[in-house]
Scaffold this motif. Structure first.
Motif, PDB file in Angstrom:
ATOM      1  N   ARG A   1      45.150  50.967  43.113  1.00 51.66           N
ATOM      2  CA  ARG A   1      43.734  50.764  42.844  1.00 51.66           C
ATOM      3  C   ARG A   1      43.258  51.763  41.813  1.00 51.66           C
ATOM      4  O   ARG A   1      43.843  52.836  41.652  1.00 51.66           O
ATOM      5  CB  ARG A   1      42.912  50.901  44.121  1.00 51.66           C
TER       6      ARG A   1
ATOM      7  N   THR B   1      30.429  47.195  41.252  1.00 47.45           N
ATOM      8  CA  THR B   1      31.798  46.916  40.853  1.00 47.45           C
ATOM      9  C   THR B   1      32.246  45.603  41.486  1.00 47.45           C
ATOM     10  O   THR B   1      32.076  45.393  42.681  1.00 47.45           O
ATOM     11  CB  THR B   1      32.736  48.054  41.315  1.00 47.45           C
TER      12      THR B   1
ATOM     13  N   ASP C   1      37.197  53.620  41.715  1.00 46.55           N
ATOM     14  CA  ASP C   1      36.586  52.580  42.534  1.00 46.55           C
ATOM     15  C   ASP C   1      36.540  53.003  44.000  1.00 46.55           C
ATOM     16  O   ASP C   1      37.397  53.762  44.463  1.00 46.55           O
ATOM     17  CB  ASP C   1      37.365  51.274  42.403  1.00 46.55           C
TER      18      ASP C   1
ATOM     19  N   ARG D   1      38.207  48.693  47.116  1.00 47.48           N
ATOM     20  CA  ARG D   1      37.090  47.750  47.013  1.00 47.48           C
ATOM     21  C   ARG D   1      36.698  47.596  45.548  1.00 47.48           C
ATOM     22  O   ARG D   1      35.539  47.693  45.194  1.00 47.48           O
ATOM     23  CB  ARG D   1      35.895  48.263  47.804  1.00 47.48           C
ATOM     24  N   GLY D   2      37.647  47.390  44.722  1.00 48.34           N
ATOM     25  CA  GLY D   2      37.382  47.264  43.291  1.00 48.34           C
ATOM     26  C   GLY D   2      38.575  46.650  42.602  1.00 48.34           C
ATOM     27  O   GLY D   2      39.137  45.673  43.071  1.00 48.34           O
ATOM     28  N   ARG D   3      39.003  47.282  41.535  1.00 49.75           N
ATOM     29  CA  ARG D   3      40.113  46.779  40.722  1.00 49.75           C
ATOM     30  C   ARG D   3      41.438  47.175  41.366  1.00 49.75           C
ATOM     31  O   ARG D   3      41.744  48.349  41.481  1.00 49.75           O
ATOM     32  CB  ARG D   3      39.998  47.351  39.313  1.00 49.75           C
ATOM     33  N   ARG D   4      42.213  46.151  41.775  1.00 48.81           N
ATOM     34  CA  ARG D   4      43.461  46.397  42.506  1.00 48.81           C
ATOM     35  C   ARG D   4      44.571  45.494  41.991  1.00 48.81           C
ATOM     36  O   ARG D   4      44.327  44.400  41.514  1.00 48.81           O
ATOM     37  CB  ARG D   4      43.288  46.085  43.998  1.00 48.81           C
TER      38      ARG D   4
ATOM     39  N   TYR E   1      36.890  52.790  48.105  1.00 48.67           N
ATOM     40  CA  TYR E   1      37.911  52.244  48.997  1.00 48.67           C
ATOM     41  C   TYR E   1      37.498  52.524  50.433  1.00 48.67           C
ATOM     42  O   TYR E   1      36.684  53.403  50.702  1.00 48.67           O
ATOM     43  CB  TYR E   1      39.301  52.814  48.696  1.00 48.67           C
TER      44      TYR E   1
ATOM     45  N   ASP F   1      34.842  43.315  43.024  1.00 44.93           N
ATOM     46  CA  ASP F   1      36.152  43.430  43.666  1.00 44.93           C
ATOM     47  C   ASP F   1      37.063  42.332  43.139  1.00 44.93           C
ATOM     48  O   ASP F   1      36.663  41.178  43.039  1.00 44.93           O
ATOM     49  CB  ASP F   1      36.032  43.266  45.181  1.00 44.93           C
ATOM     50  N   TRP F   2      38.286  42.695  42.797  1.00 41.29           N
ATOM     51  CA  TRP F   2      39.296  41.714  42.449  1.00 41.29           C
ATOM     52  C   TRP F   2      40.668  42.276  42.771  1.00 41.29           C
ATOM     53  O   TRP F   2      40.835  43.477  42.908  1.00 41.29           O
ATOM     54  CB  TRP F   2      39.209  41.278  40.984  1.00 41.29           C
ATOM     55  N   LYS F   3      41.629  41.388  42.889  1.00 40.52           N
ATOM     56  CA  LYS F   3      42.999  41.796  43.175  1.00 40.52           C
ATOM     57  C   LYS F   3      43.921  40.844  42.434  1.00 40.52           C
ATOM     58  O   LYS F   3      43.838  39.634  42.602  1.00 40.52           O
ATOM     59  CB  LYS F   3      43.241  41.728  44.680  1.00 40.52           C
TER      60      LYS F   3
END
Length: 152
Positions: free
Chosen positions: A68, A4, A72, A82-85, A74, A6-8
């Motif tokens: 989040r 996965t 995903d 630690r993924g889509r946030r 965390y 990671d992005w924010k």
């Protein structure tokens, strides 16, 4: 299967915890719980009381809240995904113009109206229905702070 990524996405807000609650409910995401990290930092004297607030019975970093994706990973010690946030951060200035970036919520044609109604019940407002025929049909909406997004 690839790991996965990671992005924010960071969204400027007037009331970060309230907007995080809206988007968690809208997307089926989870509001991050950073209370264990906050307690640890406060106990170590690394975080002043003024940097902390309470929201829905949980200690939060004042002016910040994140959501989040529930599938995903965390960090269990910090609550940070630690993924889509999506991170919401309070800023002093108000929103003044149309967003240059927005989310599209894909409900599908059979669920579009029900999704729009559900989002309205959470505090969103309809702005404009757009029907481009074979190119697409969607609703432009605003979240409770006026940020535009679409439901297709």
């Amino acid at each position: 299967m690839a790991a996965t990524l990671d992005w924010k996405l960071v969204v400027d807000t007037h009331d970060a915890p309230a907007l995080a609650d809206f988007w968690a409910a809208a997307l089926g995401y989870e509001v991050e719980d950073n209370s264990a990290l906050i307690d640890r930092l406060m106990t170590a004297g690394q975080l002043p009381e003024a940097a902390v607030a309470e929201h829905n019975g949980t200690r939060i970093f004042r002016g910040f809240a994140a959501v989040r994706h529930p599938d995903d990973p965390y960090d269990e010690e910090t609550g940070i995904g630690r993924g889509r946030r999506i991170l919401f951060q309070d800023v002093p200035e108000p929103k003044t113009a149309k967003n240059r970036l927005h989310l599209d919520v894909h409900a599908g044609p059979d669920a579009r109206e029900a999704t729009v109604a559900r989002l309205e019940s959470l505090g969103a407002t309809r702005v404009e229905e757009v029907n481009k025929g074979p190119a697409g049909h969607w609703w432009v909406m605003r979240d409770p702070e006026g940020n535009e997004f679409c439901v297709a």
